[in-house]
Design a protein around this motif. Sequence first.
Motif, PDB file in Angstrom:
ATOM      1  N   ALA A 230      10.872 -31.618 -47.554  1.00  0.00           N
ATOM      2  CA  ALA A 230      10.126 -32.500 -48.460  1.00  0.00           C
ATOM      3  C   ALA A 230       8.653 -32.577 -48.076  1.00  0.00           C
ATOM      4  CB  ALA A 230      10.741 -33.898 -48.444  1.00  0.00           C
ATOM      5  N   ARG A 231       8.380 -32.436 -46.800  1.00  0.00           N
ATOM      6  CA  ARG A 231       6.987 -32.513 -46.337  1.00  0.00           C
ATOM      7  C   ARG A 231       6.379 -31.107 -46.287  1.00  0.00           C
ATOM      8  NH1 ARG A 231       4.083 -36.687 -44.395  1.00  0.00           N
ATOM      9  NH2 ARG A 231       2.442 -36.279 -42.884  1.00  0.00           N
ATOM     10  N   GLY A 232       6.587 -30.373 -47.360  1.00  0.00           N
ATOM     11  CA  GLY A 232       6.093 -29.005 -47.427  1.00  0.00           C
ATOM     12  C   GLY A 232       5.272 -28.771 -48.672  1.00  0.00           C
ATOM     13  N   ASN A 233       5.278 -27.531 -49.153  1.00  0.00           N
ATOM     14  CA  ASN A 233       4.468 -27.160 -50.305  1.00  0.00           C
ATOM     15  C   ASN A 233       5.346 -26.623 -51.427  1.00  0.00           C
ATOM     16  OD1 ASN A 233       1.835 -27.521 -48.891  1.00  0.00           O
ATOM     17  ND2 ASN A 233       2.567 -25.791 -47.671  1.00  0.00           N
ATOM     18  N   GLY A 234       4.887 -26.794 -52.651  1.00  0.00           N
ATOM     19  CA  GLY A 234       5.574 -26.193 -53.783  1.00  0.00           C
ATOM     20  C   GLY A 234       6.540 -27.117 -54.498  1.00  0.00           C
ATOM     21  N   LEU A 235       7.069 -26.606 -55.607  1.00  0.00           N
ATOM     22  CA  LEU A 235       7.961 -27.403 -56.458  1.00  0.00           C
ATOM     23  C   LEU A 235       9.230 -27.827 -55.730  1.00  0.00           C
ATOM     24  CD1 LEU A 235       8.610 -28.558 -59.240  1.00  0.00           C
ATOM     25  CD2 LEU A 235       9.591 -26.329 -59.857  1.00  0.00           C
ATOM     26  N   PHE A 236       9.776 -26.939 -54.901  1.00  0.00           N
ATOM     27  CA  PHE A 236      11.002 -27.287 -54.174  1.00  0.00           C
ATOM     28  C   PHE A 236      10.784 -28.531 -53.319  1.00  0.00           C
ATOM     29  CE2 PHE A 236      13.827 -26.952 -50.462  1.00  0.00           C
ATOM     30  CZ  PHE A 236      15.055 -26.882 -51.111  1.00  0.00           C
ATOM     31  N   SER A 237       9.663 -28.601 -52.615  1.00  0.00           N
ATOM     32  CA  SER A 237       9.348 -29.773 -51.787  1.00  0.00           C
ATOM     33  C   SER A 237       9.221 -31.022 -52.629  1.00  0.00           C
ATOM     34  CB  SER A 237       8.051 -29.540 -51.014  1.00  0.00           C
ATOM     35  OG  SER A 237       8.228 -28.608 -49.984  1.00  0.00           O
ATOM     36  N   HIS A 238       8.608 -30.883 -53.794  1.00  0.00           N
ATOM     37  CA  HIS A 238       8.444 -32.038 -54.671  1.00  0.00           C
ATOM     38  C   HIS A 238       9.799 -32.568 -55.139  1.00  0.00           C
ATOM     39  CE1 HIS A 238       4.242 -30.278 -55.742  1.00  0.00           C
ATOM     40  NE2 HIS A 238       4.241 -30.917 -54.588  1.00  0.00           N
ATOM     41  N   ILE A 239      10.697 -31.664 -55.499  1.00  0.00           N
ATOM     42  CA  ILE A 239      12.026 -32.078 -55.959  1.00  0.00           C
ATOM     43  C   ILE A 239      12.795 -32.743 -54.830  1.00  0.00           C
ATOM     44  CG2 ILE A 239      14.264 -31.257 -56.809  1.00  0.00           C
ATOM     45  CD1 ILE A 239      12.741 -29.075 -58.330  1.00  0.00           C
TER      46      ILE A 239
END
Length: 218
Positions: free
Chosen positions: A123-132
């Motif tokens: 979750a504390r990363g980058n991109g759509l996957f992190s946002h979800i």
Amino acid sequence: MSQIRVRNKSTTKQKVFSIVNAMMVGAILGLAAKLVDNPGMNPIFDNIGGRLGIWVFVAALLSVFSHSPKLAAVKVFAFFGSMLTVNYAYTVLFLHFFPESAIVFWGLCAVVSPVCAYIMWYARGNGLFSHIVSALPITALLSEGFELRHAYLPIHTHYYLIPWLMGIYLIMILVLLLITPKNKMQSAVILPIALILSFIMIYFNVLGRIFGGMNSVL
């Protein structure tokens, strides 16, 4: 998955220290959850400790601030293991009561928690996957917080506490929105995703279908 979030290097000492800390936090909260389950206590505390929200919140924080997804999985499992052990050991040894259905329910939650923690680390990363992924614990809090309008409080005069319970859930949601993303701009993306997912969960009564009211028993 390294393009989403890069693992931080940590020593064995740091790993052991963080796992022990997670176990200590779990033990303290497990005992506290049982101690507030007392007729003399304000029911607001029992209604927080006896629901999924607070445990989703703590597990999410333990996960995202770990050095790696594997360590997140171990820490969260250690947290739930110690929390449940202390909670139910107290129940059996001092209250002479064995809540079999509750133990099975929360035991299953503990079993799946490492997988959830592993994913939550990203979750504390980058991109759509992190946002979800960031939106998932917020979705759970929004869904359960909304359902608190039907919360059962033993004494009718205590129903005025429901807005306070909802306020506590709102605070947990705001904390996750503020500190989980790497930057504040990501919160503008995460919140709409969480709102959409929570609307779906509420509309289809997902929590009720999965847990059948068991998340009010710890």
